[in-house]
Structures are given as C-alpha cells and as structure tokens.
Enzyme design. Structure first.
Site, PDB file in Angstrom:
ATOM      1  N   TYR A  57     -88.022 -89.578   4.329  1.00 27.77           N
ATOM      2  CA  TYR A  57     -87.131 -89.857   3.196  1.00 27.77           C
ATOM      3  C   TYR A  57     -87.216 -91.338   2.804  1.00 27.77           C
ATOM      4  CZ  TYR A  57     -84.715 -85.482   4.568  1.00 27.77           C
ATOM      5  OH  TYR A  57     -84.393 -84.199   4.912  1.00 27.77           O
ATOM      6  N   LYS A  82     -86.228 -87.429  11.636  1.00 31.61           N
ATOM      7  CA  LYS A  82     -87.329 -86.469  11.800  1.00 31.61           C
ATOM      8  C   LYS A  82     -88.687 -87.160  11.880  1.00 31.61           C
ATOM      9  CE  LYS A  82     -84.531 -83.430   8.927  1.00 31.61           C
ATOM     10  NZ  LYS A  82     -83.894 -84.282   7.935  1.00 31.61           N
ATOM     11  N   HIS A 113     -90.395 -82.495  11.520  1.00 33.92           N
ATOM     12  CA  HIS A 113     -89.953 -82.182  10.159  1.00 33.92           C
ATOM     13  C   HIS A 113     -90.613 -80.907   9.628  1.00 33.92           C
ATOM     14  CE1 HIS A 113     -88.371 -84.413   6.337  1.00 33.92           C
ATOM     15  NE2 HIS A 113     -88.168 -83.116   6.247  1.00 33.92           N
TER      16      HIS A 113
END
Ligand code: A2P
Length: 335
Positions: A57, A82, A113
């Site tokens: 992210y 993750k 992930h």
C-alpha cells in the site's frame, strides 16, 4: 469495539478494524502520505484499535506516524501488515523493512499478501521457487526463530480452498479474503472454521457504490433507518460472529464514524444478504485488481480459476483502475 476473537497463537484480534488501502499505492514508499495519516489518527481517536495495512500500500510510514502521534500505547493497537509479492524470496529483509517504516517494535499479524511471487522478470509460475509453501516456511522461521516476539501471528491473504489445503499440509494459518454480500466466501469460511482459522473480510463494502446501491440494501437501509454501509458491516459482523473480523476503509470522517455504528439485523435479513450473490450477475470480485495489460482470466500472472482457485470473475475496470491511475501519476512525476 471491545469485541475480539482469539487466533490460534493465542493472540486476540479486535473484530472491527480499519482498512488502510487508499486506492493507489503511495509513491515512493518513503513518502509520508497525509491522507492515510489523517484517516488512521482519526480512526484511533474514534476507537478503531485494529489497523490493516501492507507494504504494497506504500503507506506504512504514515500508519506508524499516526500510531505514535495518537496518544495510544502500542499495546492497545492490533497492527497487521503484509509481505509484498516481489519479496517472497527475502522474507526477513522485507519484514525488517516494514518494521522500520512503521517505526514499531513488533507486528501483531504478518500476512503473505498474495500466493504469487514476483521475480525480476515478472510473476513466477505456481511451481517456481519460491513457491508459496516455501515462502510460508520462511515466514514460519521468522515467527518461531529469527524474529521471535517481533511477529505475534502469521497468516495468508487471497488464498482459495485449493491453495490453502496445499499450505495446510505444512501449517496452520490466519487467512484474509475479500468478503461482502456479492462474494460471501462462505465455503472457504466453513473450511477455515473446521481448521480453527479466523477470517478477515477485506473490502467488506465491495470498495464502493455497487453493493451499497443494490435494491436490497436500499430496502434494509430504510427498514433499519441506517446507511447502507452500516447494514453491510452489520451483516459482516453478525453472519458468523465467532469466525470473522472485518476491516472497512474510509478516509471520510463521517463515514469512518458511521462504520463503527452497527445494528442488530433480523435473521431473515442476514439470510437475504447472505443469498444476494446468487442473483444473476452478482457473484463477482468487486476489488480493483484487474489489469488491462494481462490476458483475460489471469491475475498478477496466475490463472484465476486453475492457479488461484477462485471460482468467480475479476473485472477489469473500464478506466483501468488504480494501475492506470498509478501510471498516470508516475508519468506526471516524470518517472
Ligand atoms: P471513502 O474513503 O471516501 O469513505 P472497502 O472497505 O470495501 O474497500 O470500501 C472502501 C470504499 O468505500 C472507499 O472508497 C470508501 O470511500 C467507501 N466507503 C467507506 N465507508 C462507506 C460508507 N459507509 N458508505 C459509502 N461508502 C463508503
């Protein structure tokens, strides 16, 4: 807010958390992203005590800064991050880098992930090393020996029954899946329950308007006098309370607050929401994964049905989704 479940390592996880995918990765990773920072700081003030971020992210620094500036102690917060697909061959280094970006001493839950590894030339096929089983074994070493105490639990995300059963030949895990009324993932949840594995529903609102404007949601919203988002989250928390944790995302202050206010739904309404995906055309992933540059039926290099084991379609957004937005942004920044 105090409602928790216990993972198979004995760690407790708050059932309602805050998803931190902001719709586009922050670039470069070291940049401190103000939207994430504001959302997480506000979320912690409102009482969200479970944060779900990821190296992919690009906003771990912002999440870490919000935690430090929130006035909460680290122990009050449950923090998930993750392992990114390109890092399957370097689990320890990637974990240390996440710890450093988050500026924290430990991670509560570290997830793989996706099952796909990405090598220097793109996604690796399922049987190429590191396979997800090898990556999992590296995560176990991290948990049991190399970073003992710095990672309280490990798990996986985006695994189907097909791939989870391969993994369970070697391990016990905590999976995370996309789950909402169009994609309830009930069969996977039942499978996991039998194995003592807790589920986390990511994108429980289906990432936006499609579910929320569904006629069923409009009806239930007026029946309970609550916004549609609240109804969907109430279903997510009540459908099988011993099995599910849920991590909606909202950077809008009003919706962030609303998403904490759930309502007790009648059984017939829970059942209607659980059956919604059976209506023609509704059983689908609503996440913005699709990449127009990949062949149909392939996601991040793997065949959706055969390799990922997902029995539902993944739609490529007409506007190209976040990957198109990322290319545009990178081009505008001259990258
Ligand atoms: P925003 O951040 O502007 O609120 P998901 O958690 O399923 O991934 O969904 C996140 C998306 O849904 C975001 O675009 C978020 O926008 C929006 N969203 C979050 N909460 C609500 C709500 N209660 N009602 C409508 N949309 C919402």
């Amino acid at each position: 807010m105090t409602d928790t479940l216990t993972l198979n390592t004995g760690v407790t996880i708050p059932r309602l958390g805050l998803g931190c995918w902001m719709g586009i990765p922050v670039s470069p990773c070291s940049e401190v992203n103000d939207d994430t920072f504001q959302m997480v700081k506000r979320g912690l003030e409102l009482g969200y005590m479970h944060l779900d971020t990821a190296s992919g992210y690009g906003n771990e620094e912002s999440v870490g800064r919000a935690i430090r500036e929130s006035g909460k102690t680290r122990e009050e917060i449950f923090l998930t991050t993750k392992l990114n697909n390109p890092d399957h061959g370097r689990v320890r280094e990637a974990f240390d880098a996440s710890l450093a970006r988050l500026g924290t001493e430990y991670i509560d839950l570290y997830l793989m992930h996706w099952p796909q590894a990405i090598g220097p030339n793109g996604p690796l096929p399922p049987d190429a090393s590191p396979t997800f089983v090898e990556t999992w074994q590296a995560m176990e070493r991290l948990f049991l020996e190399e970073r003992k105490g710095k990672v309280k639990a490990i798990g996986v995300s985006n695994f189907s029954i097909q791939n989870l059963s391969k993994l369970l030949e070697v391990a016990k895990v905590v999976p995370a899946v996309e789950a909402h009324p169009f994609l309830p993932n009930t069969e996977l949840a039942e499978y996991c329950k039998e194995k003592g594995i807790v589920m986390t529903a990511y994108s429980p609102l289906g990432q936006g308007p499609l579910i929320l404007s569904d006629p069923l949601l409009t009806r239930l919203s007026s029946r309970y006098s609550r916004p549609a988002g609240s109804i969907v989250l109430s279903w997510a928390l009540q459908r099988d309370p011993g099995n599910w944790t849920v991590v909606p995302k909202s950077s809008n202050p009003e919706r962030l607050r609303q998403n904490l206010e759930t309502v007790t739904l009648e059984q017939e309404d829970l059942d209607a929401l659980s059956a919604l995906h059976k209506e023609p055309g509704k059983y689908t992933s609503l996440c913005d994964f699709g990449n127009a540059s990949e062949p149909a039926g392939v996601l991040f290099g793997w065949r959706i049905k055969e390799d990922l084991g997902f029995d539902y379609p993944i739609t490529v957004r007409e506007d190209g989704g976040w990957q198109a937005r990322m290319r545009e942004r990178d081009a505008s920044e001259g990258k």
